[in-house]
Design a protein around this motif. Structure first.
Motif, short mmCIF file in Angstrom:
data_model
loop_
_atom_site.label_atom_id
_atom_site.label_comp_id
_atom_site.label_asym_id
_atom_site.label_seq_id
_atom_site.Cartn_x
_atom_site.Cartn_y
_atom_site.Cartn_z
N VAL A 1 -43.28 35.71 28.00
CA VAL A 1 -42.55 34.57 27.44
C VAL A 1 -41.09 34.66 27.89
O VAL A 1 -40.75 35.48 28.75
N ASN A 2 -40.21 33.82 27.32
CA ASN A 2 -38.78 33.82 27.66
C ASN A 2 -38.57 33.75 29.18
O ASN A 2 -37.71 34.47 29.73
N ALA A 3 -39.34 32.91 29.83
CA ALA A 3 -39.19 32.69 31.28
C ALA A 3 -39.25 33.98 32.09
O ALA A 3 -38.57 34.12 33.10
N GLY A 4 -40.07 34.94 31.62
CA GLY A 4 -40.28 36.18 32.36
C GLY A 4 -39.46 37.35 31.86
O GLY A 4 -39.61 38.46 32.36
N PHE A 5 -38.62 37.12 30.83
CA PHE A 5 -37.72 38.18 30.33
C PHE A 5 -38.21 38.81 29.03
O PHE A 5 -37.47 39.56 28.38
N LYS A 6 -39.43 38.51 28.62
CA LYS A 6 -39.95 39.12 27.39
C LYS A 6 -41.46 39.16 27.49
O LYS A 6 -42.06 38.29 28.12
N ARG A 7 -42.08 40.17 26.90
CA ARG A 7 -43.53 40.20 26.75
C ARG A 7 -43.82 40.33 25.26
O ARG A 7 -43.27 41.19 24.58
N THR A 8 -44.68 39.48 24.77
CA THR A 8 -44.98 39.49 23.34
C THR A 8 -46.44 39.87 23.11
O THR A 8 -47.29 39.65 23.96
N CYS A 9 -46.70 40.46 21.96
CA CYS A 9 -48.04 40.94 21.60
C CYS A 9 -48.63 39.93 20.61
O CYS A 9 -48.35 40.01 19.42
N PRO A 10 -49.40 38.95 21.10
CA PRO A 10 -49.87 37.88 20.21
C PRO A 10 -50.78 38.43 19.10
O PRO A 10 -51.52 39.38 19.32
N PRO A 11 -50.71 37.81 17.92
CA PRO A 11 -51.52 38.29 16.79
C PRO A 11 -53.00 37.97 16.94
O PRO A 11 -53.82 38.51 16.18
N ALA A 12 -53.35 37.09 17.85
CA ALA A 12 -54.77 36.73 18.04
C ALA A 12 -55.03 36.49 19.52
O ALA A 12 -54.11 36.22 20.29
N ASP A 13 -56.29 36.60 19.91
CA ASP A 13 -56.67 36.48 21.31
C ASP A 13 -57.99 35.72 21.39
O ASP A 13 -58.99 36.15 20.82
N LEU A 14 -57.99 34.58 22.08
CA LEU A 14 -59.20 33.75 22.15
C LEU A 14 -60.22 34.28 23.16
O LEU A 14 -61.33 33.76 23.25
N ALA A 15 -59.84 35.33 23.91
CA ALA A 15 -60.78 35.85 24.91
C ALA A 15 -62.00 36.45 24.22
O ALA A 15 -61.87 37.11 23.20
N PRO A 16 -63.21 36.20 24.78
CA PRO A 16 -64.40 36.80 24.18
C PRO A 16 -64.32 38.33 24.28
O PRO A 16 -63.91 38.87 25.30
N SER A 17 -64.65 39.01 23.18
CA SER A 17 -64.59 40.46 23.18
C SER A 17 -65.95 41.03 23.53
O SER A 17 -66.98 40.59 23.01
N LEU A 18 -65.96 42.03 24.42
CA LEU A 18 -67.23 42.64 24.84
C LEU A 18 -67.90 43.37 23.68
O LEU A 18 -69.10 43.28 23.48
N SER A 19 -67.08 44.10 22.91
CA SER A 19 -67.68 44.93 21.87
C SER A 19 -68.11 44.11 20.67
O SER A 19 -69.06 44.45 19.98
N SER A 20 -67.43 42.99 20.39
CA SER A 20 -67.83 42.18 19.23
C SER A 20 -67.64 40.70 19.57
O SER A 20 -66.65 40.10 19.20
N PRO A 21 -68.62 40.14 20.32
CA PRO A 21 -68.47 38.77 20.82
C PRO A 21 -68.31 37.72 19.72
O PRO A 21 -67.77 36.64 19.98
N ASP A 22 -68.78 38.02 18.52
CA ASP A 22 -68.67 37.01 17.46
C ASP A 22 -67.47 37.23 16.55
O ASP A 22 -67.28 36.51 15.57
#
Lengths: 413, 413
Positions: free
Chosen positions: B210-231
């Motif tokens: 984020v911040n145009a390349g000057f920050k990395r943030t740890c989002p509280p949620a992730d929409l990517a499917p998880s291998l270990s718990s897909p649901d």
């Protein structure tokens, strides 16, 4: 800082009549610098050395719980010995080589963080190694009750509390003598860095503390059972931090700039204040150095962003380690260019106010109006007067330098 | 560096007759500093600003492939326009607010790294924002062919190569003019930091730029499917970097110290060499600043560890950003204490040799024996003579300062 002002560190070799001293004056040693310890950094991979140092009767351990140090009072750290910490760290965490520890790595094992700080060379007789290195060893240890160390840690904590010791919460309450402040700063910075970085930022896997607390390595295999694939082999995917040297494996220190800004005519100093500070409390501007900036550029950028003022020449004055959590404060003095002195707070919204103050007002405030943020100013302070940070802050040293002689060749200041 | 010596940056306001200039002399601006860009750092969260800057016809994009910049030649960067990069970055990566991007975070989506570098204020007419900020916008973009951008990136790369451009491998081959070197340094430092830190060091989960390349943030949620718990729901465990400000979210810069060491009598300079360097090639000592050290302490520690020499007074001379990958070089001059000048290489095994050189030998070597590590010295160099780093290295500037006048008040040097 508490109302009792702690002492500042002595500059190294203050008596030395070197060319540099004659030309540039005495070195300014700021609070949190001035450590009496020789870090002997090259011995951190020498595990037989670490084992001997760990168990020596002259060895001191500074304990932390949730990043708070064990103290006798706000002006005195307290230390314990090997026999006190042995139930927590085990017989000898340095018994094996790092190579072996990496081979046996199991991320499910909790290991309390231990850091070797160095040898106190004021006590050369106490401990010797290879006829070259001598002094009383110092370690820092995180005994926050957690996992398998919970019971042993709680026992030690109770013992120490029954002797009148306590973990001092909050940095505002510490007023340690200079040498103790330096030992505390190194301990806190290293323990915090380890606690904040349990995972590898490059591959996301847990890491292992090595080099006596000064490095974290990303082991190629992990014996811990995996939830997603319990029968998988312990190997982990490749990680770039394992090939060559990666800065991510080493402690992080963030360079910051802090600067006394002098007007172009040399008769005024720029100070600013944040909203959360007590009324009338001002300080020098400051900010983080950014990637690919020189210190001089960072000073000019921060001053312009926060106050709208354009600086010309910038000179570095002195530096200060600042362990909350990991800063190096680089103190500088800069001078505004003619026509570049108009204050504009609208670029960045960080400051509530910024203002030019006359030299005499600052001189008086340095005499009667200094204190820690949470404390009252001294008895001579008059209601309505300017308030400034204490001597232990580099901001105070920068202002004092401008007022008292850094620009001494110039009659106006 | 190649044999053709690139120019050094002009100091800011060299003409300015300020008190600081009269007392301390002209500022030394080292290579990789001297950027012509105003970073307007406070606009990095202003996504409508970023959108306008991104699409403006005056905007320049510096492209990188595997951390190598696109160049016309070793002395000239090349830039492309919005329409060139649009197939790679999409219509507008700044169309949404950061808040929305964090809500929609999906770690499985590959986003090519884009960094906003600033506004080139030498071209004030080109782009304006809110009547306050003006200049041609500059961005850096990583177009390494990867995932969904592979095809578009390969097309752009072919186009540029057909025009005679190429990605220049290896830092030794760059000889950019000073202002271009500063733009390259900021680009490389930021792209490298983002590439090196795709995971959160505190919780081990993937992070979002984020911040145009000057920050990395740890989002509280992730929409990517998880291998270990897909649901499983997309929420992630709590992370300390999400509460308050964490330094881990911001680019890392490692302070290093590099120092010209003067003998106590002021007639000799200490230089050292590493085994991998060409024969007769020497430089100043250098090393990383450690947690809770002042710059002055780090200089004294490194010099003692590497050479056995004890320093007294240390003075900061100038600083240099060094984007390999993320250093701030803090250049200092230190003077040995009488009786502390015996060389001992046995503490740390970093140097192959360290030696005191007379002022005249160094003066001559600065005149005829400088070059990049991989290059030949100049035509006047005589076989067997001392070789030194080029002018673009701060080591060279430190030696020149000692020889030529930093200690000018002292007749001996």
């Amino acid at each position: 800082m508490s109302a009792s002002q702690p002492d500042l560190p002595e500059p190294a070799h203050p008596e030395l009549d070197s060319m540099l001293s004659r030309k540039f004056g005495k070195e300014v040693a700021n609070y949190f610098s001035g450590s009496p310890l020789n870090r002997v950094s090259f011995l951190r991979t020498d595990h037989p050395f670490l084992s001997l140092a760990l168990k020596h009767p002259s060895t001191s351990f500074l304990l932390f719980k949730n990043m708070e140090p064990l103290v006798k009072s706000s002006t005195q750290l307290t230390y314990v010995s090997y026999k006190d910490v042995q139930p927590i760290i085990g017989e000898d965490p340095y018994a094996k080589s790092e190579e072996d520890l990496i081979k046996e790595y199991n991320s499910a094992t909790y290991i309390p963080q231990l850091v070797f700080l160095g040898l106190d060379e004021r006590k050369k007789e106490s401990f010797q190694y290879k006829n070259h290195y001598q002094g009383a060893p110092f370690f820092a240890l995180d005994i926050t009750p957690k996992g398998p160390i919970t019971s042993a840690a709680e026992t030690l904590i109770s013992n120490m509390e029954s002797k009148g010791c306590s973990f001092l919460p909050g940095r505002m309450h510490l007023s340690l003598p200079a040498t103790e402040a330096a030992i505390y700063a190194a301990s806190r910075h290293l323990l915090d860095w380890n606690a904040r970085n349990p995972f590898c930022a490059t591959c996301g896997h847990p890491t292992l503390s090595v080099n006596a607390g000064f490095k974290r390595t990303c082991p190629p295999a992990d014996l811990a059972p995996s939830l997603s694939s319990p029968d998988a082999p312990p190997a982990r995917p490749p990680c770039a931090t394992r090939t060559g040297i990666s800065n991510l494996s080493f402690p992080r220190t963030d360079p910051t700039v802090i600067m006394a800004v002098v007007s172009s005519c040399g008769t005024k100093l720029l100070l600013g204040r944040q909203k959360r500070w007590p009324p009338l409390w001002y300080s020098t501007l400051a900010g983080f150095l950014e990637p690919a900036e020189s210190v001089e550029e960072a000073v000019r950028r921060e001053v312009w962003e926060e106050s709208g003022i354009h600086l010309g020449r910038v000179v570095v004055h002195s530096t200060q380690p600042w362990p909350y959590p990991a800063n190096l404060m680089i103190g500088a003095i800069g001078q505004a260019i003619p026509g570049g002195e108009e204050i504009h707070l609208g670029h960045d919204a960080e400051l509530e106010d910024a203002r030019w103050f006359g030299v005499e007002e600052i001189r008086e405030a340095l005499r009667v109006g200094t204190s820690g943020l949470g404390d009252a100013p001294g008895p001579e302070y008059k209601e309505g007067g300017l308030r400034l940070p204490p001597q232990t802050a580099i901001a105070n040293q920068l202002m004092a330098a401008v007022i008292g002689g850094f620009l001494g060749a110039e009659p106006k200041i």
